[in-house]
Design a protein around this motif. Structure first.
Motif, PDB file in Angstrom:
ATOM      1  N   VAL A 168     -14.661   5.477  31.631  1.00 11.06           N
ATOM      2  CA  VAL A 168     -15.403   4.246  31.319  1.00 11.06           C
ATOM      3  C   VAL A 168     -14.666   3.430  30.262  1.00 11.06           C
ATOM      4  O   VAL A 168     -14.490   2.211  30.404  1.00 11.06           O
ATOM      5  CB  VAL A 168     -16.835   4.581  30.843  1.00 11.06           C
ATOM      6  CG1 VAL A 168     -17.510   3.351  30.250  1.00 11.06           C
ATOM      7  CG2 VAL A 168     -17.663   5.120  31.998  1.00 11.06           C
ATOM      8  N   VAL A 169     -14.228   4.092  29.188  1.00  5.16           N
ATOM      9  CA  VAL A 169     -13.511   3.397  28.119  1.00  5.16           C
ATOM     10  C   VAL A 169     -12.214   2.789  28.655  1.00  5.16           C
ATOM     11  O   VAL A 169     -11.870   1.640  28.331  1.00  5.16           O
ATOM     12  CB  VAL A 169     -13.209   4.366  26.954  1.00  5.16           C
ATOM     13  CG1 VAL A 169     -12.299   3.712  25.932  1.00  5.16           C
ATOM     14  CG2 VAL A 169     -14.507   4.817  26.294  1.00  5.16           C
ATOM     15  N   ALA A 170     -11.502   3.544  29.496  1.00  3.40           N
ATOM     16  CA  ALA A 170     -10.232   3.043  30.039  1.00  3.40           C
ATOM     17  C   ALA A 170     -10.456   1.813  30.909  1.00  3.40           C
ATOM     18  O   ALA A 170      -9.700   0.833  30.828  1.00  3.40           O
ATOM     19  CB  ALA A 170      -9.547   4.153  30.849  1.00  3.40           C
ATOM     20  N   VAL A 171     -11.503   1.841  31.738  1.00  3.20           N
ATOM     21  CA  VAL A 171     -11.798   0.692  32.611  1.00  3.20           C
ATOM     22  C   VAL A 171     -12.201  -0.526  31.781  1.00  3.20           C
ATOM     23  O   VAL A 171     -11.714  -1.645  32.018  1.00  3.20           O
ATOM     24  CB  VAL A 171     -12.903   1.046  33.622  1.00  3.20           C
ATOM     25  CG1 VAL A 171     -13.377  -0.203  34.369  1.00  3.20           C
ATOM     26  CG2 VAL A 171     -12.396   2.073  34.615  1.00  3.20           C
ATOM     27  N   GLN A 172     -13.070  -0.330  30.806  1.00  3.77           N
ATOM     28  CA  GLN A 172     -13.503  -1.443  29.963  1.00  3.77           C
ATOM     29  C   GLN A 172     -12.330  -2.032  29.184  1.00  3.77           C
ATOM     30  O   GLN A 172     -12.230  -3.254  29.023  1.00  3.77           O
ATOM     31  CB  GLN A 172     -14.596  -0.978  29.001  1.00  3.77           C
ATOM     32  CG  GLN A 172     -15.918  -0.608  29.674  1.00  3.77           C
ATOM     33  CD  GLN A 172     -16.656  -1.825  30.207  1.00  3.77           C
ATOM     34  OE1 GLN A 172     -16.253  -2.427  31.199  1.00  3.77           O
ATOM     35  NE2 GLN A 172     -17.743  -2.182  29.565  1.00  3.77           N
ATOM     36  N   LEU A 173     -11.441  -1.165  28.709  1.00  2.00           N
ATOM     37  CA  LEU A 173     -10.266  -1.643  27.979  1.00  2.00           C
ATOM     38  C   LEU A 173      -9.346  -2.439  28.907  1.00  2.00           C
ATOM     39  O   LEU A 173      -8.832  -3.504  28.527  1.00  2.00           O
ATOM     40  CB  LEU A 173      -9.513  -0.452  27.377  1.00  2.00           C
ATOM     41  CG  LEU A 173      -8.238  -0.795  26.581  1.00  2.00           C
ATOM     42  CD1 LEU A 173      -8.570  -1.703  25.414  1.00  2.00           C
ATOM     43  CD2 LEU A 173      -7.557   0.486  26.094  1.00  2.00           C
ATOM     44  N   ALA A 174      -9.141  -1.926  30.131  1.00  2.00           N
ATOM     45  CA  ALA A 174      -8.287  -2.631  31.090  1.00  2.00           C
ATOM     46  C   ALA A 174      -8.878  -3.993  31.442  1.00  2.00           C
ATOM     47  O   ALA A 174      -8.160  -4.999  31.517  1.00  2.00           O
ATOM     48  CB  ALA A 174      -8.111  -1.782  32.342  1.00  2.00           C
ATOM     49  N   LEU A 175     -10.180  -4.054  31.653  1.00  2.00           N
ATOM     50  CA  LEU A 175     -10.831  -5.324  31.974  1.00  2.00           C
ATOM     51  C   LEU A 175     -10.733  -6.300  30.805  1.00  2.00           C
ATOM     52  O   LEU A 175     -10.567  -7.510  31.002  1.00  2.00           O
ATOM     53  CB  LEU A 175     -12.295  -5.087  32.349  1.00  2.00           C
ATOM     54  CG  LEU A 175     -12.536  -4.340  33.674  1.00  2.00           C
ATOM     55  CD1 LEU A 175     -14.015  -4.025  33.842  1.00  2.00           C
ATOM     56  CD2 LEU A 175     -12.029  -5.159  34.853  1.00  2.00           C
ATOM     57  N   LEU A 202      -8.297  -6.411  28.603  1.00  2.00           N
ATOM     58  CA  LEU A 202      -6.918  -6.900  28.570  1.00  2.00           C
ATOM     59  C   LEU A 202      -6.660  -7.936  29.655  1.00  2.00           C
ATOM     60  O   LEU A 202      -5.799  -8.804  29.505  1.00  2.00           O
ATOM     61  CB  LEU A 202      -5.953  -5.728  28.725  1.00  2.00           C
ATOM     62  CG  LEU A 202      -5.943  -4.704  27.569  1.00  2.00           C
ATOM     63  CD1 LEU A 202      -5.033  -3.533  27.901  1.00  2.00           C
ATOM     64  CD2 LEU A 202      -5.511  -5.368  26.270  1.00  2.00           C
ATOM     65  N   LEU A 203      -7.434  -7.835  30.740  1.00  2.00           N
ATOM     66  CA  LEU A 203      -7.296  -8.799  31.836  1.00  2.00           C
ATOM     67  C   LEU A 203      -8.205 -10.019  31.646  1.00  2.00           C
ATOM     68  O   LEU A 203      -8.305 -10.860  32.539  1.00  2.00           O
ATOM     69  CB  LEU A 203      -7.629  -8.128  33.175  1.00  2.00           C
ATOM     70  CG  LEU A 203      -6.662  -7.018  33.619  1.00  2.00           C
ATOM     71  CD1 LEU A 203      -7.202  -6.313  34.855  1.00  2.00           C
ATOM     72  CD2 LEU A 203      -5.277  -7.596  33.893  1.00  2.00           C
ATOM     73  N   ASP A 204      -8.869 -10.073  30.482  1.00  2.00           N
ATOM     74  CA  ASP A 204      -9.773 -11.184  30.148  1.00  2.00           C
ATOM     75  C   ASP A 204     -10.933 -11.309  31.133  1.00  2.00           C
ATOM     76  O   ASP A 204     -11.458 -12.406  31.370  1.00  2.00           O
ATOM     77  CB  ASP A 204      -9.005 -12.521  30.108  1.00  2.00           C
ATOM     78  CG  ASP A 204      -8.026 -12.572  28.944  1.00  2.00           C
ATOM     79  OD1 ASP A 204      -8.349 -11.977  27.899  1.00  2.00           O
ATOM     80  OD2 ASP A 204      -6.950 -13.183  29.089  1.00  2.00           O
ATOM     81  N   ALA A 205     -11.362 -10.182  31.712  1.00  2.00           N
ATOM     82  CA  ALA A 205     -12.508 -10.192  32.631  1.00  2.00           C
ATOM     83  C   ALA A 205     -13.775  -9.884  31.829  1.00  2.00           C
ATOM     84  O   ALA A 205     -14.397  -8.831  31.980  1.00  2.00           O
ATOM     85  CB  ALA A 205     -12.306  -9.176  33.748  1.00  2.00           C
ATOM     86  N   GLU A 206     -14.137 -10.817  30.970  1.00  2.00           N
ATOM     87  CA  GLU A 206     -15.255 -10.587  30.057  1.00  2.00           C
ATOM     88  C   GLU A 206     -16.575 -10.370  30.786  1.00  2.00           C
ATOM     89  O   GLU A 206     -17.414  -9.573  30.369  1.00  2.00           O
ATOM     90  CB  GLU A 206     -15.387 -11.759  29.079  1.00  2.00           C
ATOM     91  CG  GLU A 206     -14.221 -11.896  28.120  1.00  2.00           C
ATOM     92  CD  GLU A 206     -14.041 -10.659  27.254  1.00  2.00           C
ATOM     93  OE1 GLU A 206     -15.060 -10.014  26.927  1.00  2.00           O
ATOM     94  OE2 GLU A 206     -12.898 -10.323  26.923  1.00  2.00           O
ATOM     95  N   SER A 207     -16.787 -11.090  31.880  1.00  2.00           N
ATOM     96  CA  SER A 207     -18.038 -10.934  32.619  1.00  2.00           C
ATOM     97  C   SER A 207     -18.152  -9.522  33.188  1.00  2.00           C
ATOM     98  O   SER A 207     -19.229  -8.907  33.174  1.00  2.00           O
ATOM     99  CB  SER A 207     -18.124 -11.958  33.745  1.00  2.00           C
ATOM    100  OG  SER A 207     -17.028 -11.810  34.646  1.00  2.00           O
ATOM    101  N   ALA A 208     -17.043  -8.976  33.679  1.00  2.00           N
ATOM    102  CA  ALA A 208     -17.051  -7.610  34.210  1.00  2.00           C
ATOM    103  C   ALA A 208     -17.266  -6.589  33.107  1.00  2.00           C
ATOM    104  O   ALA A 208     -17.930  -5.566  33.311  1.00  2.00           O
ATOM    105  CB  ALA A 208     -15.743  -7.329  34.942  1.00  2.00           C
ATOM    106  N   VAL A 209     -16.729  -6.879  31.924  1.00  2.00           N
ATOM    107  CA  VAL A 209     -16.926  -5.979  30.785  1.00  2.00           C
ATOM    108  C   VAL A 209     -18.397  -5.934  30.402  1.00  2.00           C
ATOM    109  O   VAL A 209     -18.977  -4.867  30.177  1.00  2.00           O
ATOM    110  CB  VAL A 209     -16.067  -6.417  29.584  1.00  2.00           C
ATOM    111  CG1 VAL A 209     -16.418  -5.589  28.345  1.00  2.00           C
ATOM    112  CG2 VAL A 209     -14.588  -6.276  29.906  1.00  2.00           C
ATOM    113  N   ARG A 210     -19.023  -7.117  30.330  1.00  2.00           N
ATOM    114  CA  ARG A 210     -20.435  -7.173  29.966  1.00  2.00           C
ATOM    115  C   ARG A 210     -21.309  -6.536  31.036  1.00  2.00           C
ATOM    116  O   ARG A 210     -22.296  -5.870  30.733  1.00  2.00           O
ATOM    117  CB  ARG A 210     -20.863  -8.621  29.730  1.00  2.00           C
ATOM    118  CG  ARG A 210     -20.287  -9.230  28.453  1.00  2.00           C
ATOM    119  CD  ARG A 210     -20.984 -10.540  28.126  1.00  2.00           C
ATOM    120  NE  ARG A 210     -20.775 -11.522  29.201  1.00  2.00           N
ATOM    121  CZ  ARG A 210     -19.766 -12.377  29.235  1.00  2.00           C
ATOM    122  NH1 ARG A 210     -18.840 -12.344  28.276  1.00  2.00           N
ATOM    123  NH2 ARG A 210     -19.631 -13.253  30.215  1.00  2.00           N
TER     124      ARG A 210
END
Length: 366
Positions: A225-232, A234-242
């Motif tokens: 989960v942490v790795a995916v959120q960190l990758a998102l 870095l990709l500036d996918a803030e909506s996906a992070v939220r």
């Protein structure tokens, strides 16, 4: 006092977190070096972890606000400690221990007593090792403060004090001497001569293996989960992070896939390997038997836990049933053994070729 309590809580919390991360490797190492798991030794190692975290929190925290930083001084006079002790006795006489300056020295000594104790009891290292470790750790802390956390700050935010080096080192040496009271046979972690001998499959051992599976799967899932959120991020996918849905799917799926592969390839789960257990025998083809073993154990739990909230009751029933069957089956094989038709044995037990009903020998591991 409130700040000291907060730092203590932080040290305990960090120690517990690190303990969870290291729990399964500790169990696995214990079974391979000592043939089993000692709860007392585990508690002692846990205390050592909390102590290490306490050294960090009490000596370096709280970090100051750079905008309000007040640069601290330096004391390199090794004889100043003598003046402090003389002053305390001159002011308080026989009650010198109640003098604030003396109390600070005594606290610095006490802070490093556990270091020498743990080095002897857990590492079987003596006074010389305690002296070197005490001085080295104290010097690292003092230099970290002197350099403003290695140039993170423009100057030292706490006083570099050579007295701390002396008292901390003294504390480590005293701790090593106090540990001499612990019986010699209880010190260190030597590899026992019978560590490779098969041991009975007890209920506590079976439950420890199940707990190891759950803890390890949780660590893997959280890491994913942490790795995916960190990758998102870095990709500036803030909506996906939220939203977090992608991270939740990966966090649930990665442990399921990993445990399935490990079970199919080796015939045992991560927890089984940790406590040196394996399932063997049975009438079913080996691939099907291992799949059912996975589904009847940690696999079933992980899959049910990944389903929507309405499945929570089913998951709870599965967990309770699994625990009850460990106690209800004579060989402790529980649900995985029942659904796969296999028996549970010590992994160190010599494997005999399995004879299928047709009389044709099958490879070991069935």
């Amino acid at each position: 006092m409130g700040e000291q309590i907060r730092l203590g809580v932080l040290a305990i919390t960090l120690g517990v977190v690190v303990g969870v991360l290291l729990f399964v490797p500790f169990v696995a190492l214990s079974y391979r070096r000592r043939g089993g798991f000692g709860f007392g030794r585990f508690v002692l190692w846990g205390a050592a972890l909390v102590y290490v975290m306490a050294i960090w929190t009490y000596t370096l925290l709280p970090l100051p606000d750079p905008a309000t930083l007040s640069c601290a001084g330096v004391n390199t006079d090794a004889t100043a400690i003598v003046d402090v002790i003389r002053g305390a006795f001159r002011r308080r006489g026989s009650a010198a221990a109640t003098d604030p300056a003396m109390q600070q020295l005594l606290l610095n000594v006490l802070l490093f007593v556990p270091l020498g104790f743990f080095l002897r009891v857990l590492g079987d290292r003596g006074v010389v090792a305690a002296l070197v470790a005490g001085f080295g750790l104290s010097a690292f802390v003092e230099l970290t403060q002197l350099t403003g956390v290695w140039t993170l700050y423009p100057c030292a935010y706490r006083v570099f004090d050579v007295d701390d080096l002396l008292t901390n080192t003294l504390g480590a040496v005293l701790g090593s001497l106090l540990a001499l009271a612990v019986p010699r046979r209880l010190r260190g972690s030597p590899r026992l001569p019978d560590a490779d001998e098969p041991q009975p499959v007890t209920r506590s051992r079976r439950l420890l293996g199940m707990a190891s599976d759950v803890i390890a799967a949780w660590v893997v899932g959280v890491s994913a989960v942490v790795a995916v959120q960190l990758a998102l991020s870095l990709l500036d996918a803030e909506s996906a992070v939220r939203d977090g849905s992608a991270a939740r799917v990966v966090g649930s799926g990665v442990p399921i896939l990993l445990w399935l592969v490990v079970t199919l390839v080796t015939g045992a789960t991560v927890g089984d390997h940790a406590v040196q257990l394996r399932f063997t025998g049975g009438e079913l083809p080996i691939g099907l038997a291992r799949t059912l073993r996975f589904a009847g154990g940690i696999g079933g739990y992980l899959v049910l836990g990944a389903l929507p909230g309405a499945w929570g009751l089913v998951t709870a029933v599965f967990v309770v049933g699994s625990l009850l069957l460990v106690f209800g089956t004579g060989d402790r094989r529980g649900l995985p053994g029942l659904v796969s038709g296999q028996r549970l044995v010590d992994a160190r037990e010599r494997q005999e070729p399995y004879a299928a009903p047709s009389g044709r020998p099958q490879p070991p591991g069935r």
